[in-house]
Design an enzyme around this catalytic site. Structure first.
Site, PDB file in Angstrom:
ATOM      1  N   LYS A 200      43.013  41.499 -15.839  1.00  0.00           N
ATOM      2  CA  LYS A 200      43.566  41.527 -17.001  1.00  0.00           C
ATOM      3  C   LYS A 200      43.502  42.245 -17.947  1.00  0.00           C
ATOM      4  O   LYS A 200      43.385  43.350 -17.741  1.00  0.00           O
ATOM      5  CB  LYS A 200      42.952  40.345 -17.761  1.00  0.00           C
ATOM      6  N   ARG A 202      44.475  43.797 -21.978  1.00  0.00           N
ATOM      7  CA  ARG A 202      44.945  43.431 -23.005  1.00  0.00           C
ATOM      8  C   ARG A 202      45.633  43.899 -23.541  1.00  0.00           C
ATOM      9  O   ARG A 202      45.709  45.249 -24.196  1.00  0.00           O
ATOM     10  CB  ARG A 202      43.984  43.392 -24.203  1.00  0.00           C
TER      11      ARG A 202
HETATM   12  C1  R5P Z   1      35.626  40.310 -22.854  1.00  0.00           C
HETATM   13  O1  R5P Z   1      35.076  41.661 -21.885  1.00  0.00           O
HETATM   14  C2  R5P Z   1      34.623  38.803 -22.885  1.00  0.00           C
HETATM   15  O2  R5P Z   1      33.870  38.536 -21.265  1.00  0.00           O
HETATM   16  C3  R5P Z   1      35.377  37.828 -22.951  1.00  0.00           C
HETATM   17  O3  R5P Z   1      36.507  37.725 -21.713  1.00  0.00           O
HETATM   18  C4  R5P Z   1      36.346  38.017 -23.944  1.00  0.00           C
HETATM   19  O4  R5P Z   1      35.784  38.181 -25.090  1.00  0.00           O
HETATM   20  C5  R5P Z   1      37.003  36.102 -23.917  1.00  0.00           C
HETATM   21  O5  R5P Z   1      37.993  36.192 -25.264  1.00  0.00           O
HETATM   22  P1  R5P Z   1      39.096  35.241 -25.500  1.00  0.00           P
HETATM   23  O6  R5P Z   1      38.787  33.325 -25.342  1.00  0.00           O
HETATM   24  O7  R5P Z   1      39.618  35.365 -26.786  1.00  0.00           O
HETATM   25  O8  R5P Z   1      40.256  35.636 -24.836  1.00  0.00           O
END
Ligand code: R5P
Length: 341
Positions: A200, A202
């Site tokens: 993914k 961001r």
């Molecule tokens: C990222 O490094 C974490 O392990 C989670 O995937 C992330 O914090 C999830 O965040 P959200 O629910 O806002 O996508």
């Protein structure tokens, strides 16, 4: 030092603290954890702690009484300070969810390393040991110069998945990002399953986009494993991409259910079959949302407290093939008599 632990709690997760104490056949120690009229945190320990082994249970998260994340942190720090000044023998901060962990490095200029600042605050206040659960990055342990027991929710979550038949060839364990591959690998090993990885990116904070998937998900039930759910975007987007690649169903497991903003609605509207989390963070009226399952992590924390108090190994709790955590609790220590200050 007395072998009998004293359990105190702040306001961020009272139900979990009560459950831990109950499983240890102890009571939660008397303490006033309130605010002055000017909204500064007010703490008063209500019983004698001199020479005692004191544990303060407090997640760094929003509280059911409406207090914010920063209030939770302040309550924790001031409770530790109060215990130290009241001559507690050893103070352990039990932080089921260690907040401020996402900023654990400078990813660009002029950013703080918040996870390190929190570590400094806890140590300066007087914590001599930290017990926490599934730190966002295991390296955060190195921000402390005191022992850190980074416990795992994996046995609890895997036991649930196995009971539901979500194991072996029927499933593929999926990491929702590159950072979670090691965690997902450990789940796959324990569940005797294959592994896939979602990549993914961001484009901005709290927004996620799937760029690729590595591994075979077609015809399988996918179990996405994450440490925390914040906005729910990571899991919802990963589920969409995995189903588009031919997975038959998607389940998700995560240790910490932060559920920021509209997260519950996002996940409810998603194609995810079930969202499984633990109770490191209290979630209001979760029972109104049948897709969500909250497992208790109290036994793991109670086991750790018992083992710390009696100087026994904690890593034994997490050895593959050992009895389930829930079966591993040794005889509880004697109840602590309450004494007025
Ligand atoms: C990222 O490094 C974490 O392990 C989670 O995937 C992330 O914090 C999830 O965040 P959200 O629910 O806002 O996508």
């Amino acid at each position: 030092m007395s072998q009998n632990p004293l359990i105190f709690r702040g306001n961020s997760n009272p139900a979990l603290a009560e459950e831990i104490a109950k499983r240890l056949k102890l009571h939660v120690g008397k303490a006033l954890v309130d605010q002055f009229r000017n909204e500064e945190t007010r703490i008063e320990i209500g019983e004698n702690v001199r020479g005692s082994e004191a544990f303060v249970v407090q997640s760094i998260c929003k509280a059911p009484n409406g207090n914010g994340v920063n209030d939770a942190l302040m309550e924790l720090i001031l409770m530790i300070d109060a215990l130290r000044r009241a001559s507690a023998g050893r103070i352990t901060a039990v932080v089921p969810y260690y907040g401020y962990a996402k900023q654990d490095k400078k990813s660009k200029g002029r950013e703080p390393i918040s996870a390190k600042v929190v570590a400094n605050l806890l140590q300066v206040a007087g914590a001599e040991r930290i017990v926490t659960l599934d730190l966002h990055a295991a390296q955060i342990q190195g921000f402390f110069d005191i022992p850190v027991d980074n416990l795992e929710a994996r046995p609890t979550l895997c036991n649930y998945l196995k009971k539901e038949g979500l194991c072996d060839d029927a499933i593929v364990v999926v990491s929702p990002d590159a950072g979670g591959v090691h965690r997902a690998e450990l789940f796959a090993k324990r569940l005797n399953s294959s592994l896939a990885i979602v990549f993914k990116r961001r484009p901005e904070p709290d927004v996620s986009e799937v760029t690729d998937i590595v591994g075979h998900v077609k015809g399988k039930i996918a179990v996405i494993v994450d440490d925390m759910i914040s906005t729910g975007g990571t899991l919802a987007k990963a589920a969409e991409a995995i189903l588009a690649r031919g997975a038959t169903k998607v389940y998700t497991v995560a240790t910490h259910g932060i559920f920021a903003g509209e997260a519950i609605g996002v996940l409810e509207r998603s194609d995810i079959e079930r969202v499984i989390i633990t109770n490191t963070i209290p979630v209001d009226r979760l029972e109104d949302h049948p897709k969500f399952v909250q497992l208790s992590i109290a036994q793991t924390l109670a086991d750790a407290i018992n083992r710390i108090t009696t100087n026994r190994s904690i890593s034994e709790l997490f050895i593959e093939g050992e009895p389930a955590v829930a079966d591993a609790l040794p005889a509880p220590v004697e109840p602590v008599p309450t004494a007025p200050v």
